[in-house]
Design a protein around this motif. Structure first.
Motif, PDB file in Angstrom:
ATOM      1  N   CYS A  84     -13.816 -26.018  17.104  1.00  0.00           N
ATOM      2  CA  CYS A  84     -13.738 -26.319  18.529  1.00  0.00           C
ATOM      3  C   CYS A  84     -12.445 -25.717  19.055  1.00  0.00           C
ATOM      4  O   CYS A  84     -11.368 -26.005  18.519  1.00  0.00           O
ATOM      5  CB  CYS A  84     -13.769 -27.824  18.760  1.00  0.00           C
ATOM      6  SG  CYS A  84     -15.353 -28.555  18.322  1.00  0.00           S
TER       7      CYS A  84
ATOM      8  N   THR B 173      -9.222 -24.796  21.612  1.00  0.00           N
ATOM      9  CA  THR B 173      -8.343 -25.551  22.499  1.00  0.00           C
ATOM     10  C   THR B 173      -7.791 -24.587  23.539  1.00  0.00           C
ATOM     11  O   THR B 173      -7.315 -23.520  23.177  1.00  0.00           O
ATOM     12  CB  THR B 173      -7.181 -26.207  21.733  1.00  0.00           C
ATOM     13  OG1 THR B 173      -6.501 -25.231  20.989  1.00  0.00           O
ATOM     14  CG2 THR B 173      -7.675 -27.294  20.811  1.00  0.00           C
ATOM     15  N   PRO B 174      -7.875 -24.905  24.797  1.00  0.00           N
ATOM     16  CA  PRO B 174      -8.569 -26.086  25.320  1.00  0.00           C
ATOM     17  C   PRO B 174     -10.071 -25.853  25.386  1.00  0.00           C
ATOM     18  O   PRO B 174     -10.535 -24.718  25.388  1.00  0.00           O
ATOM     19  CB  PRO B 174      -7.975 -26.246  26.718  1.00  0.00           C
ATOM     20  CG  PRO B 174      -7.588 -24.856  27.126  1.00  0.00           C
ATOM     21  CD  PRO B 174      -7.193 -24.150  25.845  1.00  0.00           C
ATOM     22  N   LEU B 175     -10.810 -26.935  25.441  1.00  0.00           N
ATOM     23  CA  LEU B 175     -12.271 -26.879  25.529  1.00  0.00           C
ATOM     24  C   LEU B 175     -12.708 -26.570  26.955  1.00  0.00           C
ATOM     25  O   LEU B 175     -12.000 -26.875  27.906  1.00  0.00           O
ATOM     26  CB  LEU B 175     -12.872 -28.236  25.147  1.00  0.00           C
ATOM     27  CG  LEU B 175     -12.880 -28.596  23.674  1.00  0.00           C
ATOM     28  CD1 LEU B 175     -13.313 -30.046  23.496  1.00  0.00           C
ATOM     29  CD2 LEU B 175     -13.793 -27.682  22.909  1.00  0.00           C
TER      30      LEU B 175
ATOM     31  N   SER C  89      -8.245 -31.991  23.296  1.00  0.00           N
ATOM     32  CA  SER C  89      -8.028 -30.545  23.195  1.00  0.00           C
ATOM     33  C   SER C  89      -6.855 -30.096  24.073  1.00  0.00           C
ATOM     34  O   SER C  89      -6.116 -29.191  23.695  1.00  0.00           O
ATOM     35  CB  SER C  89      -9.290 -29.767  23.543  1.00  0.00           C
ATOM     36  OG  SER C  89      -9.512 -29.712  24.933  1.00  0.00           O
TER      37      SER C  89
ATOM     38  N   ARG D 152      -3.724 -31.045  22.199  1.00  0.00           N
ATOM     39  CA  ARG D 152      -3.565 -30.095  21.086  1.00  0.00           C
ATOM     40  C   ARG D 152      -3.057 -28.744  21.598  1.00  0.00           C
ATOM     41  O   ARG D 152      -2.230 -28.100  20.963  1.00  0.00           O
ATOM     42  CB  ARG D 152      -4.905 -29.946  20.363  1.00  0.00           C
ATOM     43  CG  ARG D 152      -4.959 -28.874  19.321  1.00  0.00           C
ATOM     44  CD  ARG D 152      -4.402 -29.354  18.033  1.00  0.00           C
ATOM     45  NE  ARG D 152      -4.591 -28.329  17.018  1.00  0.00           N
ATOM     46  CZ  ARG D 152      -4.148 -28.437  15.812  1.00  0.00           C
ATOM     47  NH1 ARG D 152      -3.531 -29.516  15.431  1.00  0.00           N
ATOM     48  NH2 ARG D 152      -4.329 -27.465  14.956  1.00  0.00           N
ATOM     49  N   HIS D 153      -3.555 -28.330  22.744  1.00  0.00           N
ATOM     50  CA  HIS D 153      -3.149 -27.039  23.322  1.00  0.00           C
ATOM     51  C   HIS D 153      -1.671 -27.050  23.719  1.00  0.00           C
ATOM     52  O   HIS D 153      -0.947 -26.098  23.454  1.00  0.00           O
ATOM     53  CB  HIS D 153      -4.036 -26.723  24.529  1.00  0.00           C
ATOM     54  CG  HIS D 153      -3.713 -25.440  25.205  1.00  0.00           C
ATOM     55  ND1 HIS D 153      -3.991 -24.225  24.629  1.00  0.00           N
ATOM     56  CD2 HIS D 153      -3.120 -25.173  26.397  1.00  0.00           C
ATOM     57  CE1 HIS D 153      -3.593 -23.265  25.441  1.00  0.00           C
ATOM     58  NE2 HIS D 153      -3.054 -23.806  26.519  1.00  0.00           N
TER      59      HIS D 153
ATOM     60  N   CYS E 163      -7.750 -31.374  16.390  1.00  0.00           N
ATOM     61  CA  CYS E 163      -8.842 -30.685  17.084  1.00  0.00           C
ATOM     62  C   CYS E 163     -10.067 -31.588  17.161  1.00  0.00           C
ATOM     63  O   CYS E 163     -10.377 -32.303  16.209  1.00  0.00           O
ATOM     64  CB  CYS E 163      -9.232 -29.416  16.335  1.00  0.00           C
ATOM     65  SG  CYS E 163      -7.985 -28.146  16.371  1.00  0.00           S
TER      66      CYS E 163
ATOM     67  N   CYS F 237     -18.546 -30.322  20.942  1.00  0.00           N
ATOM     68  CA  CYS F 237     -17.239 -30.754  20.464  1.00  0.00           C
ATOM     69  C   CYS F 237     -16.931 -32.162  20.966  1.00  0.00           C
ATOM     70  O   CYS F 237     -16.912 -32.412  22.163  1.00  0.00           O
ATOM     71  CB  CYS F 237     -16.177 -29.775  20.934  1.00  0.00           C
ATOM     72  SG  CYS F 237     -16.376 -28.138  20.204  1.00  0.00           S
TER      73      CYS F 237
END
Length: 119
Positions: free
Chosen positions: A52, A54-56, A70, A73-74, A82, A118
């Motif tokens: 998946c 990042t970003p989604l 996400s 995480r980014h 993730c 995701c």
């Protein structure tokens, strides 16, 4: 009746983005259930595979939680994990089998992966 299935996996697809399902065959003969399951003897349950990003974006059908995860995480890779590539839509499987010495036809929900995303 809840089914706990041992799985026979087909070849894995190359790692990539979470874009879809890959084969995952369940063979009732190989797990010793062929004596009581009449039909099907095997079926493709599929599974989800891939990363998946990042970003989604919306193409991965993320939950709001996965979208926030996400973004975290980014912007802060050390603080977030993730989201996972998982089934987002499943379909039932009809099975004919012996139950208490009687033949039964049952429809078991959530047995076949139809779409991945995701979460």
């Amino acid at each position: 009746m809840e089914l706990h299935l041992l799985l026979q996996q087909q070849q894995s697809s190359p790692r990539g983005r979470c874009v879809g399902r890959v084969d995952m065959w369940v063979d009732f003969d190989q797990i010793g259930w062929d004596e009581w399951i009449v039909h099907p003897k095997r079926y493709n349950a599929y599974r989800c595979e891939g990363e998946c990003p990042t970003p989604l974006d919306e193409s991965f059908r993320p939950t709001n939680h996965a979208y926030m995860q996400s973004l975290l995480r980014h912007h802060h890779p050390e603080r977030g994990s993730c989201p996972s590539c998982v089934p987002t839509r499943l379909s039932p499987l009809s099975m004919l089998y012996y139950e208490n010495d009687d033949l039964a036809l049952r429809h078991h929900e959530d047995m076949i992966v139809e779409e991945c995303g995701c979460h």
